[in-house]
Write a protein that holds these residues in place. Structure first.
Motif, short mmCIF file in Angstrom:
data_model
loop_
_atom_site.label_atom_id
_atom_site.label_comp_id
_atom_site.label_asym_id
_atom_site.label_seq_id
_atom_site.Cartn_x
_atom_site.Cartn_y
_atom_site.Cartn_z
N TYR A 161 4.49 -1.54 5.22
CA TYR A 161 3.67 -1.63 6.43
C TYR A 161 2.39 -2.42 6.12
CZ TYR A 161 6.68 2.28 7.66
OH TYR A 161 7.76 3.08 7.87
N ARG A 162 2.56 -3.53 5.46
CA ARG A 162 1.39 -4.28 5.03
C ARG A 162 0.53 -4.74 6.20
NH1 ARG A 162 1.34 -5.68 -0.25
NH2 ARG A 162 3.28 -5.43 -1.44
N ASN A 163 1.15 -4.97 7.36
CA ASN A 163 0.39 -5.46 8.50
C ASN A 163 -0.34 -4.33 9.24
OD1 ASN A 163 1.25 -8.07 8.02
ND2 ASN A 163 3.10 -7.81 9.29
N TYR A 164 -0.06 -3.09 8.89
CA TYR A 164 -0.63 -1.97 9.63
C TYR A 164 -1.46 -1.04 8.76
CZ TYR A 164 2.76 -3.52 13.08
OH TYR A 164 3.48 -4.28 13.95
N GLU A 165 -1.27 -1.07 7.43
CA GLU A 165 -2.03 -0.19 6.57
C GLU A 165 -3.46 -0.70 6.45
OE1 GLU A 165 -1.24 2.73 5.16
OE2 GLU A 165 0.55 2.60 6.38
N GLY A 166 -4.38 0.26 6.16
CA GLY A 166 -5.79 -0.09 6.10
C GLY A 166 -6.13 -1.02 4.96
N GLY A 167 -5.55 -0.80 3.80
CA GLY A 167 -5.86 -1.65 2.66
C GLY A 167 -6.07 -0.80 1.43
N LEU A 168 -5.54 -1.24 0.32
CA LEU A 168 -5.65 -0.51 -0.93
C LEU A 168 -5.93 -1.50 -2.04
CD1 LEU A 168 -5.34 2.10 -2.61
CD2 LEU A 168 -2.90 1.59 -2.76
N LYS A 169 -7.02 -1.24 -2.77
CA LYS A 169 -7.39 -2.11 -3.88
C LYS A 169 -7.50 -1.26 -5.14
CE LYS A 169 -9.86 -5.79 -1.45
NZ LYS A 169 -9.01 -6.86 -2.00
N ARG A 170 -7.04 -1.81 -6.23
CA ARG A 170 -7.12 -1.14 -7.53
C ARG A 170 -7.93 -2.01 -8.48
NH1 ARG A 170 -1.68 -0.14 -6.09
NH2 ARG A 170 -1.21 2.07 -5.80
N ASN A 171 -8.95 -1.38 -9.05
CA ASN A 171 -9.79 -2.05 -10.04
C ASN A 171 -9.78 -1.25 -11.33
OD1 ASN A 171 -10.51 -4.06 -8.22
ND2 ASN A 171 -12.33 -2.97 -7.52
N PRO A 172 -10.08 -1.89 -12.44
CA PRO A 172 -10.18 -1.13 -13.70
C PRO A 172 -11.30 -0.10 -13.62
CG PRO A 172 -10.04 -3.50 -14.11
CD PRO A 172 -10.25 -3.33 -12.64
N ALA A 173 -11.19 0.93 -14.47
CA ALA A 173 -12.23 1.95 -14.53
C ALA A 173 -13.57 1.31 -14.87
CB ALA A 173 -11.87 3.01 -15.57
#
Length: 363
Positions: free
Chosen positions: A120-132
């Motif tokens: 659901y890439r067009n509908y999900e809010g957004g998720l980002k992963r960064n290093p600690a």
């Protein structure tokens, strides 16, 4: 263009002579390709051209729920965002850019997990992963902080935010502020203090990040939550903290055992005091009983003594003599000694036996 294409092509039709010459030269008669399509053919071509233009240029867009549209007129952003729905624009001169305003999540962690919401890439809010986030404590030791931040773009100011910060506004606003605040807060403590001060550190990080974001002009972002997940300490510090914790637990256990022994001693002391008090009360009760009995006996003796008279004593002596006389009838060898004054008891001696028996008769 003439209304009747057939008439038009008839007028343009060559004469018979020229036609014969064309026949002789091998050419044929000219035929109107649209002669059989009727008068509505031009309108069909016009509609097809319009449909092709709409398909190729696509002068409209649909804004979904959880999004706003930013309308750009010849390179200038309009201040008012477009709400969800169908919106038209002029191709080449105008453009509408959809912007996501759903809640987003940015994590700072070295733990990798599967992608979320891929379908659901067009509908999900957004998720980002960064290093600690790597931070130096007060003594310069390296500590890794695991965080999760939830936020969303403010819909009312989305056009100004994108115009000022660009499409990389998350990196410029959220990521930079989070790292700056975390380094500032954690750097005030030593690595050993971080686990003990976890709640205070988490509250300070969340408060300062929210304050830092809200102080930005136009308040472009709404920060929902900041969660401190893990504090990863150096191995040596972990081992040292574990040793300290074990020592504290041993001290705690010893104190608990000491307290338990103290409570047991107090319990036994209370039992002993209770037993002593019980014995004292019983002894006091027994003494009071004896005293009361003695007092009552003394009162009785006093009453008896006060009630005795010479006549009563003589009467008692006569009764006793009568009993001895009756005994002498049975044993004539018996001897009776009378006390002086006729007081009782008298002494009876059985003269028949080898041993004398002294019998005291009391009334």
């Amino acid at each position: 263009m003439p209304a009747d294409m057939n008439d038009y092509f008839k007028k343009k039709k060559p004469s018979n002579n020229s036609g014969s010459n064309q026949n002789n030269s091998g050419g044929g008669n000219f035929q109107n390709p649209m002669g059989n399509m009727g008068k509505g053919a031009p309108w069909i071509f016009i509609l097809l051209a319009i449909a092709f233009g709409l398909f190729a240029l696509k002068p409209f867009t649909i804004i979904n729920s959880g999004e706003v549209g930013i309308k750009i007129n010849t390179g200038k952003f309009e201040d008012t965002p477009l709400q969800p729905g169908l919106h038209f624009f002029i191709p080449v001169l105008q453009k509408i850019v959809p912007v996501n305003t759903r809640i987003r999540l940015i994590t700072y962690s070295d733990v990798t997990t599967g992608a979320l919401g891929d379908g659901y890439r067009n509908y999900e809010g957004g998720l980002k992963r960064n290093p600690a986030i790597t931070v130096l404590d007060r003594r310069g030791l390296t500590v890794n902080i695991d965080l999760a931040v939830q936020y969303r773009l403010r819909a009312e100011t989305a056009p100004k935010t994108i115009e000022k910060w660009g499409t990389s506004w998350e990196e410029k606003i959220i990521n930079s502020k989070v790292r700056e605040v975390v380094r500032d807060v954690v750097g005030q403590y030593t690595a050993e203090q971080l686990p003990e001060m976890r709640n205070e550190i988490a509250a300070a990080i969340e408060t300062k990040i929210k304050q830092s974001v809200q102080e930005l002009p136009e308040k472009p972002v709404i920060l929902t939550s900041v969660e401190l997940r893990t504090i990863n300490l150096p191995t040596k510090i972990k081992e040292q903290i574990e040793r300290v914790q074990i020592a504290k637990q041993e001290v705690t256990i010893a104190e608990q055992m000491k307290e338990k022994a103290k409570q047991e001693a107090q319990r036994k002391a209370e039992i002993a005091r209770g037993e002593a008090e019980k014995n004292r009360i019983e002894a006091q009760g027994e003494a009071d009983k004896i005293r009361i009995e003695a007092e009552e006996q003394a009162k009785a003796n006093k009453l008896i003594s006060s009630s005795l008279t010479n006549e009563l004593l003589q009467l008692e002596q006569i009764k006793t003599q009568g009993k001895f006389n009756d005994a002498l009838k049975v044993n004539k060898d018996a001897q009776i000694f009378l006390t002086p004054g006729g007081a009782v008891p008298n002494i009876w001696v059985d003269a028949k036996g080898k041993e004398q028996k002294t019998i005291s008769a009391e009334q």
